[in-house]
Design an enzyme around this catalytic site. Structure first.
Site, short mmCIF file in Angstrom:
data_model
loop_
_atom_site.label_atom_id
_atom_site.label_comp_id
_atom_site.label_asym_id
_atom_site.label_seq_id
_atom_site.Cartn_x
_atom_site.Cartn_y
_atom_site.Cartn_z
N GLU A 228 0.84 -1.19 0.00
CA GLU A 228 0.00 0.00 0.00
C GLU A 228 0.87 1.25 0.00
OE1 GLU A 228 -3.25 2.02 3.13
OE2 GLU A 228 -2.51 -0.02 3.43
N ASP A 230 0.24 5.05 0.65
CA ASP A 230 -0.69 6.09 1.08
C ASP A 230 -0.18 7.45 0.62
OD1 ASP A 230 -2.47 4.38 2.41
OD2 ASP A 230 -1.23 4.38 4.21
N GLU A 233 -3.41 10.57 3.55
CA GLU A 233 -4.34 10.30 4.65
C GLU A 233 -4.42 11.60 5.43
OE1 GLU A 233 -4.81 6.03 6.09
OE2 GLU A 233 -2.65 6.42 6.22
N HIS A 244 3.83 1.39 2.69
CA HIS A 244 3.74 0.19 3.53
C HIS A 244 4.19 -1.01 2.69
CE1 HIS A 244 1.06 1.91 6.75
NE2 HIS A 244 0.66 2.69 5.75
#
Length: 450
Positions: A228, A230, A233, A244
């Site tokens: 992942e 991001d 966020e 991640h």
């Protein structure tokens, strides 16, 4: 009553499958974005699709729910395979039921939407290439840019835009899946979520436990993991961008220790749940971002630019810029004792700040930027969502977390929201008009999109 759950449908046949129902037409809302590769930007006519987690699932050729409240219909779903044979997933009324609307190149997602069957909370959508496939992105050597309005995203709410290594076709054909990306199937992320009701064509019925706080959710025996990235966020008070890593490729159904959830242990599984986060506030610049921020004022829309330096599958650095009021704003600079003045994500940055904060560096252990680069090169799907956090009330994003730690301890303070904020019931009741707006999405060569 309509349930916002992720459920797979099935063919009325011997093999388990995932099939679309016929009670509601599925029409994907249009969303235009721009490809800026090759020195110029051109419009791309895309659409978005709602994640299957939010869709009504019912007995094939009928109206009886396969999942109601936060529990399974045990008659239709005594086990995962049988459930997949008995249940169908429906099309979506995007604006009326889910609060998802588009206009040209702008997407708006509402937090709370009242509809004839009840109340919907949040939504998650994916960008589509065509009616059967998600749009795939390889971010290495490229930049990704979008405009965002978080002025109406309060403490405790996350208006997120990110990438995950989920299958382009949503797992079409896996165990007879006949719905696929057209109905938003195949989700995974680095948290290895257990609230996904069907994984790889089988219902997550075994070990299902209804949520104590969320009347529509629960957790099953299995999680669904994948790498992942991001990009965003954030709410009006805090923001972070975070890679991640995982040791697996693509969607992986985990169980037990490999999900990093045995006895509450976040570490030792196949995915890095913490990630290597770059949070302006947490890294020492507490005035940079927020309402009236010295650099980024969240009372007004702004542009987010993320650059992925490297080539092939080799990712070396992730850089961030903003644009607001016609001015290009460089990223905040780390101001943490004992840590160099970094302004981007590198492997050395991750190592140094995690040591200063006393955090395990599972990001490095599970591959670091090299692993992230290999994943991005395989292709990622763009996800956009708005959600509330029933577990930690989003305090990890916009407040001090853990709440029993000293806020003056390095890495604990992440924003100015009170530690008693973000309780989902309070946010939903008191700020139901919250929404996030994403627009002007662009993808292309470095320094070509802003």
């Amino acid at each position: 009553m309509y349930q916002r759950v992720a459920l797979f449908s099935a063919l009325a046949a011997l093999a388990r499958a995932q099939q679309a129902g016929d009670q509601q037409d599925e029409t994907h809302p249009s969303l235009t974005w721009q490809d800026c590769s090759g020195g110029s930007c051109s419009d791309v006519s895309g659409t978005v699709v709602l994640d299957s987690n939010w869709r009504w699932t019912h007995i094939i050729d009928g109206y009886e729910n396969c999942y109601e409240g936060n529990e399974w219909n045990t008659t239709a779903c005594p086990d995962g395979a049988t459930c997949a044979e008995n249940c169908a997933i429906e099309g979506a009324d995007y604006s009326g039921t889910y609060g998802v609307t588009t206009s040209g190149g702008e997407l708006t997602i509402n937090l709370v939407t009242e509809h004839e069957y009840g109340t919907n909370i949040g939504a998650r959508v994916y960008l589509m290439e065509d009616d059967s496939n998600y749009q795939m992105f390889n971010l290495i050597g490229k930049e990704f840019t979008f405009d965002v309005d978080v002025s109406n995203v309060p403490c405790g709410v996350n208006g997120a835009l990110y990438f995950v290594e989920m299958p382009q076709d949503g797992g079409m054909g896996v165990n007879g899946n006949n719905a696929g990306a057209a109905y938003g199937t195949g989700y995974c992320d680095a948290q290895c979520p257990h609230d996904i009701k069907f994984i790889d064509g089988e219902a997550n019925v075994e070990g299902w436990e209804p949520s104590e706080g969320d009347e529509n959710a629960g957790t099953g025996q299995y999680g669904t993991c994948c790498q992942e990235m991001d990009i965003w966020e954030a709410n009006s008070m805090g923001a972070a961008y975070t890679p991640h890593t995982c040791t697996t490729e693509g969607l992986y159904r985990c169980e037990g220790a490999e999900c990093s959830d045995v006895d509450g242990d976040r570490y030792g599984g196949v995915c890095d749940k913490d990630g290597c986060d770059y949070s302006h506030y947490r890294l020492g610049d507490r005035e940079y971002y927020g309402p009236g921020g010295t650099s980024v004022d969240t009372n007004e829309p702004f542009t987010v630019v993320t650059q992925f330096l490297g080539s092939g599958s080799d990712l070396t650095e992730i850089r961030r810029k903003y644009v607001q009021g016609g001015q290009v704003i460089e990223n905040s600079v780390v101001n943490v004792e004992g840590v160099e003045a970094y302004d981007s994500i590198t492997d050395q940055f991750c190592e140094d700040y995690k040591e200063a904060f006393g955090d395990p560096n599972e990001f490095a252990e599970l591959g670091g930027l090299s692993g992230m680069g290999a994943s991005l090169a395989r292709g990622h799907v763009l996800v956009m969502s708005i959600w509330v956090d029933f577990y930690a009330h989003m305090l990890w994003l916009d407040s001090s977390y853990p709440t029993d730690a000293d806020p003056e301890q390095p890495g604990i303070a992440r924003g100015d929201c009170p530690t008693d904020s973000g309780v989902p019931e309070d946010v939903i009741a008191n700020q139901p008009d919250s929404n996030v707006k994403f627009s002007n999405i662009k993808f292309g060569d470095i320094d070509s999109t802003y």
